[in-house]
Design a protein around this motif. Structure first.
Motif, PDB file in Angstrom:
ATOM      1  N   LEU A   1     -25.133  -3.834  -3.082  1.00 61.47           N
ATOM      2  CA  LEU A   1     -25.227  -5.182  -3.622  1.00 61.47           C
ATOM      3  C   LEU A   1     -23.988  -5.967  -3.219  1.00 61.47           C
ATOM      4  CD1 LEU A   1     -26.724  -4.576  -7.172  1.00 61.47           C
ATOM      5  CD2 LEU A   1     -27.867  -5.433  -5.136  1.00 61.47           C
ATOM      6  N   LYS A   2     -24.196  -7.246  -2.929  1.00 64.03           N
ATOM      7  CA  LYS A   2     -23.089  -8.121  -2.526  1.00 64.03           C
ATOM      8  C   LYS A   2     -22.569  -8.849  -3.770  1.00 64.03           C
ATOM      9  CE  LYS A   2     -21.900 -11.645   0.907  1.00 64.03           C
ATOM     10  NZ  LYS A   2     -21.300 -12.599  -0.020  1.00 64.03           N
ATOM     11  N   TYR A   3     -21.490  -8.339  -4.319  1.00 61.16           N
ATOM     12  CA  TYR A   3     -20.938  -8.932  -5.536  1.00 61.16           C
ATOM     13  C   TYR A   3     -20.148 -10.188  -5.206  1.00 61.16           C
ATOM     14  CZ  TYR A   3     -22.497  -4.733  -7.839  1.00 61.16           C
ATOM     15  OH  TYR A   3     -23.292  -3.730  -8.326  1.00 61.16           O
ATOM     16  N   ASP A   4     -20.266 -11.183  -6.078  1.00 58.00           N
ATOM     17  CA  ASP A   4     -19.671 -12.488  -5.841  1.00 58.00           C
ATOM     18  C   ASP A   4     -18.334 -12.571  -6.564  1.00 58.00           C
ATOM     19  OD1 ASP A   4     -19.526 -14.942  -4.730  1.00 58.00           O
ATOM     20  OD2 ASP A   4     -20.825 -15.946  -6.163  1.00 58.00           O
ATOM     21  N   GLY A   5     -17.261 -12.228  -5.852  1.00 59.75           N
ATOM     22  CA  GLY A   5     -15.939 -12.250  -6.452  1.00 59.75           C
ATOM     23  C   GLY A   5     -14.894 -12.655  -5.437  1.00 59.75           C
ATOM     24  N   ALA A   6     -13.674 -12.172  -5.641  1.00 60.14           N
ATOM     25  CA  ALA A   6     -12.565 -12.453  -4.733  1.00 60.14           C
ATOM     26  C   ALA A   6     -12.238 -11.190  -3.948  1.00 60.14           C
ATOM     27  CB  ALA A   6     -11.345 -12.925  -5.526  1.00 60.14           C
ATOM     28  N   SER A   7     -12.273 -11.277  -2.623  1.00 60.51           N
ATOM     29  CA  SER A   7     -12.045 -10.096  -1.787  1.00 60.51           C
ATOM     30  C   SER A   7     -10.597  -9.625  -1.888  1.00 60.51           C
ATOM     31  CB  SER A   7     -12.367 -10.408  -0.331  1.00 60.51           C
ATOM     32  OG  SER A   7     -13.731 -10.740  -0.198  1.00 60.51           O
ATOM     33  N   ILE A   8     -10.427  -8.316  -1.852  1.00 61.79           N
ATOM     34  CA  ILE A   8      -9.090  -7.732  -1.963  1.00 61.79           C
ATOM     35  C   ILE A   8      -8.983  -6.513  -1.057  1.00 61.79           C
ATOM     36  CG2 ILE A   8      -9.565  -6.117  -3.850  1.00 61.79           C
ATOM     37  CD1 ILE A   8      -6.487  -8.401  -3.676  1.00 61.79           C
ATOM     38  N   SER A   9      -7.794  -6.294  -0.514  1.00 61.29           N
ATOM     39  CA  SER A   9      -7.504  -5.092   0.267  1.00 61.29           C
ATOM     40  C   SER A   9      -6.323  -4.396  -0.397  1.00 61.29           C
ATOM     41  CB  SER A   9      -7.155  -5.461   1.714  1.00 61.29           C
ATOM     42  OG  SER A   9      -6.839  -4.299   2.459  1.00 61.29           O
ATOM     43  N   ILE A  10      -6.526  -3.134  -0.806  1.00 64.27           N
ATOM     44  CA  ILE A  10      -5.489  -2.389  -1.521  1.00 64.27           C
ATOM     45  C   ILE A  10      -5.062  -1.194  -0.673  1.00 64.27           C
ATOM     46  CG2 ILE A  10      -4.830  -1.345  -3.725  1.00 64.27           C
ATOM     47  CD1 ILE A  10      -7.263  -2.633  -4.995  1.00 64.27           C
ATOM     48  N   THR A  11      -3.768  -1.077  -0.453  1.00 64.59           N
ATOM     49  CA  THR A  11      -3.224   0.010   0.354  1.00 64.59           C
ATOM     50  C   THR A  11      -2.681   1.107  -0.554  1.00 64.59           C
ATOM     51  OG1 THR A  11      -2.602  -1.552   2.085  1.00 64.59           O
ATOM     52  CG2 THR A  11      -1.554   0.622   2.153  1.00 64.59           C
ATOM     53  N   TYR A  12      -3.065   2.373  -0.249  1.00 63.30           N
ATOM     54  CA  TYR A  12      -2.549   3.536  -0.973  1.00 63.30           C
ATOM     55  C   TYR A  12      -1.782   4.420  -0.009  1.00 63.30           C
ATOM     56  CZ  TYR A  12      -5.227   2.405  -5.137  1.00 63.30           C
ATOM     57  OH  TYR A  12      -5.696   1.785  -6.271  1.00 63.30           O
ATOM     58  N   GLN A  13      -0.626   4.890  -0.454  1.00 61.40           N
ATOM     59  CA  GLN A  13       0.175   5.799   0.348  1.00 61.40           C
ATOM     60  C   GLN A  13       0.576   6.986  -0.522  1.00 61.40           C
ATOM     61  OE1 GLN A  13       3.192   3.930   2.688  1.00 61.40           O
ATOM     62  NE2 GLN A  13       4.291   5.803   3.091  1.00 61.40           N
ATOM     63  N   ASN A  14       0.265   8.176  -0.032  1.00 65.39           N
ATOM     64  CA  ASN A  14       0.521   9.400  -0.795  1.00 65.39           C
ATOM     65  C   ASN A  14      -0.054   9.325  -2.206  1.00 65.39           C
ATOM     66  OD1 ASN A  14       1.980  10.459   1.404  1.00 65.39           O
ATOM     67  ND2 ASN A  14       3.840   9.410   0.732  1.00 65.39           N
ATOM     68  N   GLY A  15      -1.229   8.708  -2.299  1.00 64.48           N
ATOM     69  CA  GLY A  15      -1.947   8.663  -3.568  1.00 64.48           C
ATOM     70  C   GLY A  15      -1.502   7.592  -4.528  1.00 64.48           C
ATOM     71  N   LYS A  16      -0.498   6.796  -4.177  1.00 64.27           N
ATOM     72  CA  LYS A  16       0.005   5.752  -5.070  1.00 64.27           C
ATOM     73  C   LYS A  16      -0.342   4.376  -4.532  1.00 64.27           C
ATOM     74  CE  LYS A  16       3.933   8.307  -7.040  1.00 64.27           C
ATOM     75  NZ  LYS A  16       3.395   8.315  -8.407  1.00 64.27           N
ATOM     76  N   LEU A  17      -0.629   3.438  -5.441  1.00 65.52           N
ATOM     77  CA  LEU A  17      -0.925   2.070  -5.044  1.00 65.52           C
ATOM     78  C   LEU A  17       0.340   1.444  -4.447  1.00 65.52           C
ATOM     79  CD1 LEU A  17      -2.927  -0.512  -7.135  1.00 65.52           C
ATOM     80  CD2 LEU A  17      -0.998  -1.186  -5.731  1.00 65.52           C
ATOM     81  N   LEU A  18       0.257   1.049  -3.187  1.00 59.33           N
ATOM     82  CA  LEU A  18       1.420   0.500  -2.490  1.00 59.33           C
ATOM     83  C   LEU A  18       1.411  -1.019  -2.498  1.00 59.33           C
ATOM     84  CD1 LEU A  18       3.917   1.024  -0.653  1.00 59.33           C
ATOM     85  CD2 LEU A  18       2.350   0.938   1.301  1.00 59.33           C
ATOM     86  N   ARG A  19       0.246  -1.614  -2.173  1.00 57.57           N
ATOM     87  CA  ARG A  19       0.193  -3.059  -2.031  1.00 57.57           C
ATOM     88  C   ARG A  19      -1.241  -3.544  -2.158  1.00 57.57           C
ATOM     89  NH1 ARG A  19       2.241  -3.295   2.710  1.00 57.57           N
ATOM     90  NH2 ARG A  19       4.411  -3.633   2.078  1.00 57.57           N
ATOM     91  N   ALA A  20      -1.409  -4.747  -2.710  1.00 48.58           N
ATOM     92  CA  ALA A  20      -2.727  -5.391  -2.785  1.00 48.58           C
ATOM     93  C   ALA A  20      -2.606  -6.787  -2.191  1.00 48.58           C
ATOM     94  CB  ALA A  20      -3.209  -5.456  -4.223  1.00 48.58           C
ATOM     95  N   VAL A  21      -3.515  -7.116  -1.253  1.00 53.52           N
ATOM     96  CA  VAL A  21      -3.419  -8.374  -0.511  1.00 53.52           C
ATOM     97  C   VAL A  21      -4.780  -9.068  -0.522  1.00 53.52           C
ATOM     98  CG1 VAL A  21      -2.833  -9.423   1.718  1.00 53.52           C
ATOM     99  CG2 VAL A  21      -1.660  -7.349   0.977  1.00 53.52           C
ATOM    100  N   THR A  22      -4.784 -10.373  -0.763  1.00 56.14           N
ATOM    101  CA  THR A  22      -6.024 -11.148  -0.733  1.00 56.14           C
ATOM    102  C   THR A  22      -6.553 -11.239   0.699  1.00 56.14           C
ATOM    103  OG1 THR A  22      -4.850 -13.243  -0.428  1.00 56.14           O
ATOM    104  CG2 THR A  22      -5.295 -12.552  -2.701  1.00 56.14           C
ATOM    105  N   ARG A  23      -7.808 -11.637   0.840  1.00 56.92           N
ATOM    106  CA  ARG A  23      -8.397 -11.722   2.180  1.00 56.92           C
ATOM    107  C   ARG A  23      -7.688 -12.767   3.035  1.00 56.92           C
ATOM    108  NH1 ARG A  23     -11.719 -14.454   5.401  1.00 56.92           N
ATOM    109  NH2 ARG A  23     -13.004 -13.249   6.817  1.00 56.92           N
ATOM    110  N   GLY A  24      -7.335 -13.922   2.442  1.00 53.52           N
ATOM    111  CA  GLY A  24      -6.722 -14.999   3.219  1.00 53.52           C
ATOM    112  C   GLY A  24      -7.626 -15.440   4.339  1.00 53.52           C
ATOM    113  N   ASP A  25      -7.091 -15.507   5.558  1.00 51.44           N
ATOM    114  CA  ASP A  25      -7.914 -15.899   6.707  1.00 51.44           C
ATOM    115  C   ASP A  25      -8.466 -14.701   7.465  1.00 51.44           C
ATOM    116  OD1 ASP A  25      -5.688 -14.901   7.978  1.00 51.44           O
ATOM    117  OD2 ASP A  25      -5.172 -16.733   9.051  1.00 51.44           O
TER     118      ASP A  25
END
Length: 666
Positions: free
Chosen positions: A112-136
């Motif tokens: 299903l295509k959910y209608d929200g705000a796109s996000i990219s989350i980076t994990y390193q060694n199992g820990k949340l490192l960074r979260a970045v919006t889609r932007g361009d």
């Protein structure tokens, strides 16, 4: 148990309870018990600051303040999806796939295509490192502190996860939480939010993360990026993501053919209304990751995925009058001003009528009752008229002949649908519109300047074009309405900082017709500096990747105009970037110079990306598909039969992996 062991034990236990509650929807302790354990952990962390951890469950309450969100380049680009609106579109998409892969069996995963705000989350060694919006798609904003407040986003992963990867998803606001937030606003006499999607998106850019923590946001994840070597199929990666602790919607389904895709679409077209979230369609993806890699990407979309959009909702309302807007290029857009009506979660008051042909085709008239829908569920448009309710004495709409702003006679070029005001340098909305485009976030990103301030600067005679911004003095802007000392300082600082903006964004900011962000990047990559681009003739331009006749003619017209050349020279003098910042070349040889090479199949000694990098290191160019201009195909195991057939038919040399290695070594 020592203090660190106790703290670690509490963190692990609270993370597990968060997972049970927010991901599995299956709490195993009461809220009171959870709060007591969280309080105990907070006290221990306060007493022992040496054991502080950014990813502790105690950090979810927020509290950090972000004044400016840092721009971060995505390590793996966030592509948009091609949209489809009919089953015929999907059949054509499958035909395109088969032409590349050959007539092989293809499985699909439907989501299903959910209608929200796109996000990219980076994990390193199992820990949340960074979260970045889609932007361009190439770069976005770092919103890590805000994302950490969302309980369904794991701070520490479980199980056997890859050492580093990105996971992509949507930040959404469930209907129940949205209604609760609006009730609280109404109770205190405030204006309620318009719809869940915009509220979720706006939440990510709140400066105070403790305010984000108060909002009942959720994160639904749908794809892992940068770790394909760990999975064979997309379905495998979704199962793995669930085991790591991510909230992956369980509505996704593996299907064997397009008929089963259609069944999935038909089911959810009606049942989506019972979901707790907004959804506007279905995403269909090739399941096999090798097949995904074989298909690759266009300039904007992955070829291995497509979005099917559910039919847009419609409403009927009264067309009260028609007004005409003038854009920065002089294009005239007729706008229908409507009796306010509820449509797809928002109140619609205005809708586009596009152009004179559309008005004539629909026979739209003032005081008609019209059918309105959201094109792609985003931009409202009029799609029809209820002629049974047309008032007696109604007369056809006469399209305007003069610019509503400056009175200049409008022109309409052969083959074009829109009328234009040709008064390029004196029509106020065009002047203000070009400056607004120049300062916009994706262009020069000059903070402290909005549409109202630009209009004030123009009306007070302080700017006539975007180059004038660089001659502004603080004492000139201080008297402007709502411009305080600090605001003026920030604006002057932002104008100065814009001189460091990269050439590709400066080129986009110039406002050359048809030169959007993607085209600007292509031109900058090819020409490297503004002087080379200005000197390029039509024949050179149309040979640049993705530059067609229309774009080439527009570029030539722009650089022939003496006024534009004067602006560019002024911007050069002010110190703006009109050349690519040359990076240290990785090229080690020119062995493949002048060769376009296509990589296909699976390899034993290199990954595909490594082979592509080698091609560039040795002076070659990577091609995405086999054409008459292809010099060589580097073929691994399981090369697509359609590619093999086409290469053979065109007489293009085919190198196995060993052949490629031998070429490098010779």
């Amino acid at each position: 148990m020592d203090v660190l062991a106790l703290i670690t034990s509490l963190r692990n236990e609270l993370n597990e309870h968060n997972y049970n509650y927010y991901v599995l929807d299956n709490p195993t302790i009461s809220d009171f018990e959870f709060d007591q354990k969280l309080k105990q952990l907070q006290e221990l962390e306060t007493q022992h600051p040496e054991f502080f951890d950014l990813n502790s469950p105690t950090q979810r309450v927020g509290g950090s303040i972000t004044k400016n969100f840092e721009t971060v380049v995505h390590q793996n680009r966030m592509f948009s999806l091609e949209n489809s609106y009919s089953k015929e579109d999907l059949t054509e998409w499958e035909n395109r796939i088969q032409r590349v892969l050959g007539n092989v069996d293809v499985e699909y995963v439907c989501e299903l295509k959910y209608d929200g705000a796109s996000i990219s989350i980076t994990y390193q060694n199992g820990k949340l490192l960074r979260a970045v919006t889609r932007g361009d798609g190439f770069q976005g904003d770092d919103v890590t502190n805000n994302i950490k407040t969302i309980k369904s986003v794991p701070l520490q992963l479980k199980g056997n996860y890859p050492p580093k990867f990105d996971i992509r998803g949507e930040i959404i606001l469930p209907f129940a939480g949205f209604e609760k937030m609006n009730k609280e606003l109404i109770d205190i006499g405030e204006t309620p939010y318009s719809n869940p999607r915009n509220t979720a998106s706006g939440s990510l850019k709140l400066q105070d993360s403790s305010e984000v923590a108060k909002r009942p946001l959720e994160c639904l994840l749908y794809t892992i990026v940068g770790a394909n070597q760990f999975f064979k199929t997309h379905e495998n990666s979704l199962e793995a993501a669930r085991s790591y602790g991510f909230k992956v919607p369980n509505q996704s389904k593996l299907v064997k053919n397009l008929n089963e895709v259609f069944e999935f679409i038909d089911y959810w077209d009606t049942h989506r209304h019972h979901l707790p979230y907004e959804t506007d369609g279905v995403v269909i993806k090739i399941n096999d990751l090798d097949q995904q890699e074989e298909l690759g990407y266009t300039a904007k979309n992955p070829r291995w995925a497509i979005a099917y959009k559910f039919k847009a909702e419609q409403a009927v309302t009264l067309l009260q009058n028609i007004t005409y807007q003038v854009g920065r290029t002089g294009a005239i857009t007729p706008v229908a001003n409507l009796q306010p009506v509820q449509l797809a979660g928002t109140i619609v008051k205005r809708a586009s009528l596009h152009n004179a042909d559309q008005i004539e085709k629909l026979d739209v008239r003032v005081n008609d009752w019209v059918y309105v829908e959201k094109g792609g569920e985003i931009i409202p448009k009029i799609v029809g008229v209820d002629f049974n309710q047309r008032p007696i004495g109604s007369v056809p709409t006469q399209y305007i002949t003069n610019c509503p702003e400056c009175g200049t006679t409008l022109v309409r070029k052969p083959g074009e649908a829109q009328h234009y005001c040709p008064n390029f340098y004196e029509c106020p909305p065009q002047i203000v519109g070009r400056i607004e485009h120049f300062i916009s976030r994706k262009a020069m990103n000059i903070d402290g300047l909005g549409g109202e301030t630009v209009t004030l600067l123009y009306k007070n005679g302080l700017v006539q074009n975007y180059a004038d911004l660089y001659e502004l003095k603080k004492e000139q802007i201080l008297p402007l309405e709502r411009m305080a000392e600090k605001s003026a300082d920030n604006l002057m600082k932002s104008i100065e900082q814009s001189k460091e903006i990269a050439f590709e964004r400066v080129l986009f900011a110039l406002g050359i017709r048809f030169v959007g962000e993607t085209v600007a990047k292509k031109l900058v990559k090819h020409y490297k500096n503004i002087d080379a681009l200005m000197q390029a003739d039509y024949n050179e331009l149309v040979n640049v990747d993705e530059i067609g006749d229309k774009i080439a003619l527009s570029i030539r017209a722009f650089f022939k105009d003496e006024a534009n050349l004067e602006l560019i020279n002024r911007l050069k003098d002010y110190g703006l970037q009109f050349a690519v910042e040359e990076k240290e070349s990785t090229q080690v040889s020119n062995k493949f110079e002048g060769m376009t090479m296509v990589v296909s199949g699976k390899f034993e000694h290199f990954s595909r990306d490594e082979i592509k990098q080698k091609i560039e290191d040795y002076g070659g160019k990577n091609g995405s598909s086999i054409t008459g201009k292809t010099s060589v195909v580097v073929a691994g195991a399981d090369m697509g039969p359609a590619k093999l057939e086409k290469a053979t038919k065109l007489g293009i040399p085919i190198w196995a992996e060993e052949d490629f290695i031998n070429q490098l070594n010779n």
